[in-house]
Design a protein around this motif. Structure first.
Motif, short mmCIF file in Angstrom:
data_model
loop_
_atom_site.label_atom_id
_atom_site.label_comp_id
_atom_site.label_asym_id
_atom_site.label_seq_id
_atom_site.Cartn_x
_atom_site.Cartn_y
_atom_site.Cartn_z
N VAL A 116 0.84 -1.19 0.00
CA VAL A 116 0.00 0.00 0.00
C VAL A 116 0.88 1.25 0.00
CG1 VAL A 116 -1.93 -1.12 1.17
CG2 VAL A 116 -0.16 0.02 2.53
N ASP A 132 1.62 5.28 1.29
CA ASP A 132 1.39 6.15 2.43
C ASP A 132 0.19 7.06 2.14
OD1 ASP A 132 3.58 5.18 3.85
OD2 ASP A 132 4.94 6.63 2.93
N PRO A 181 -8.10 6.46 4.14
CA PRO A 181 -7.40 5.27 3.65
C PRO A 181 -8.26 4.45 2.70
CG PRO A 181 -7.15 5.47 6.04
CD PRO A 181 -8.19 6.47 5.62
N GLN A 241 -3.60 0.67 5.59
CA GLN A 241 -3.17 2.08 5.69
C GLN A 241 -3.66 2.70 7.00
OE1 GLN A 241 -5.03 3.10 1.95
NE2 GLN A 241 -3.05 3.52 1.00
#
Length: 277
Positions: A98, A100, A107, A112
């Motif tokens: 994933v 940032d 998210p 996340q």
């Protein structure tokens, strides 16, 4: 070095983490909902990650935690991460591939959200972000036994990683300095299409296994019946389909951290051949 708590200690990755730490003579403890049913060569303590109030005995005296979050909701992890932060100095979190996200962004994936909670917890952290797990191909085991795998996106190419390599990186990070605040993207050494993965498994087993393209709409119906979450199914199909035109990258991180190339998919198939027999 202080005691290390391993969650998910009986899973594909966790069991290798436990074995490596124990063989190195380090103090390691496993978390289990029912220790009586777990056969591990280390101390095993009762606790449930989804019930933070049960974690105190497992966290007592712990310096580091290898964390594998068992849920699909970041919000439900908040209490657990708070409990961990009261005891441990660092967390190595088995996340996913994933990106940032900023604090003011929503998210897309629960990993996340969990990463965000860990970042704000006050503990030192390292995130392991593997791409596709080679072990995910075990979902084809029944079809492989029958000689034909019917699935969508046969030309989707991924750089699948052996769970042993994830565990080796986790142990390296847990037992050495210089990884605080790092997010490591992990992959296997090669890009293989799903059809090629099936062929290799067949070669390892000594029999021909054929790929048959499954229409996406049929796959969607099957997955919705199995998973019960239409939005998650659609997202998964979108991600898998994307690997047809944009293959999953080979990162080189495993070799950089461990000083050796990652294990091949063929090696994984050899290690797990009994699971397809």
């Amino acid at each position: 070095m202080g005691k290390i708590l391993v969650t998910g200690a009986t899973g594909n990755v966790g069991r290798h983490v436990v074995t490596r730490l124990a063989n190195a003579g380090l103090e390691v403890r496993a978390l289990a909902r029912d220790p009586a049913r777990v056969r591990l060569p280390i101390e095993t303590v009762r606790g449930d990650l989804t019930a933070p109030e049960t974690l105190e005995p497992a966290l007592d005296g712990v310096e580091s935690v290898f964390l594998l979050w068992p849920g699909t909701s970041a919000e439900s992890a908040a209490g657990t991460i708070t409990a961990i932060a009261k005891h441990a100095r660092r967390v190595v979190y088995l996340s996913a591939d994933v990106e940032d996200v900023a604090d003011d962004e929503e998210p897309t994936y629960f990993h996340q959200g969990v990463e965000r909670l860990i970042r704000h917890s006050g503990v030192g952290w390292t995130f392991l972000r593997p791409g596709g797990f080679a072990a995910n191909t075990l979902m084809w085991a029944d079809q492989i036994r029958q000689g034909v795998v019917r699935w969508p996106f046969g030309q989707a190419a991924r750089s699948l990683i052996h769970e042993k390599d994830i565990a080796a990186v986790a142990v390296h990070v847990l037992t050495s300095a210089g990884h605080n605040g790092a997010a490591y993207a992990l992959s296997g050494p090669e890009q293989l299409t799903q059809a090629e993965q099936v062929r290799i498994i067949g070669e390892v087993l000594g029999r021909e296994v054929r790929w048959e393209e499954l229409p996406v709409d049929e796959a969607r119906e099957q997955l919705r019946a199995a998973w019960g979450d239409p939005a998650f199914v659609d997202l998964a199909l979108q991600v898998w389909g994307g690997f047809v035109t944009r293959p999953e990258p080979v990162t080189g991180t495993v070799e950089r951290l461990l000083g050796r190339p990652p294990l091949t998919f063929r090696r994984w198939a050899e290690d797990r051949a009994a699971d397809f027999s």
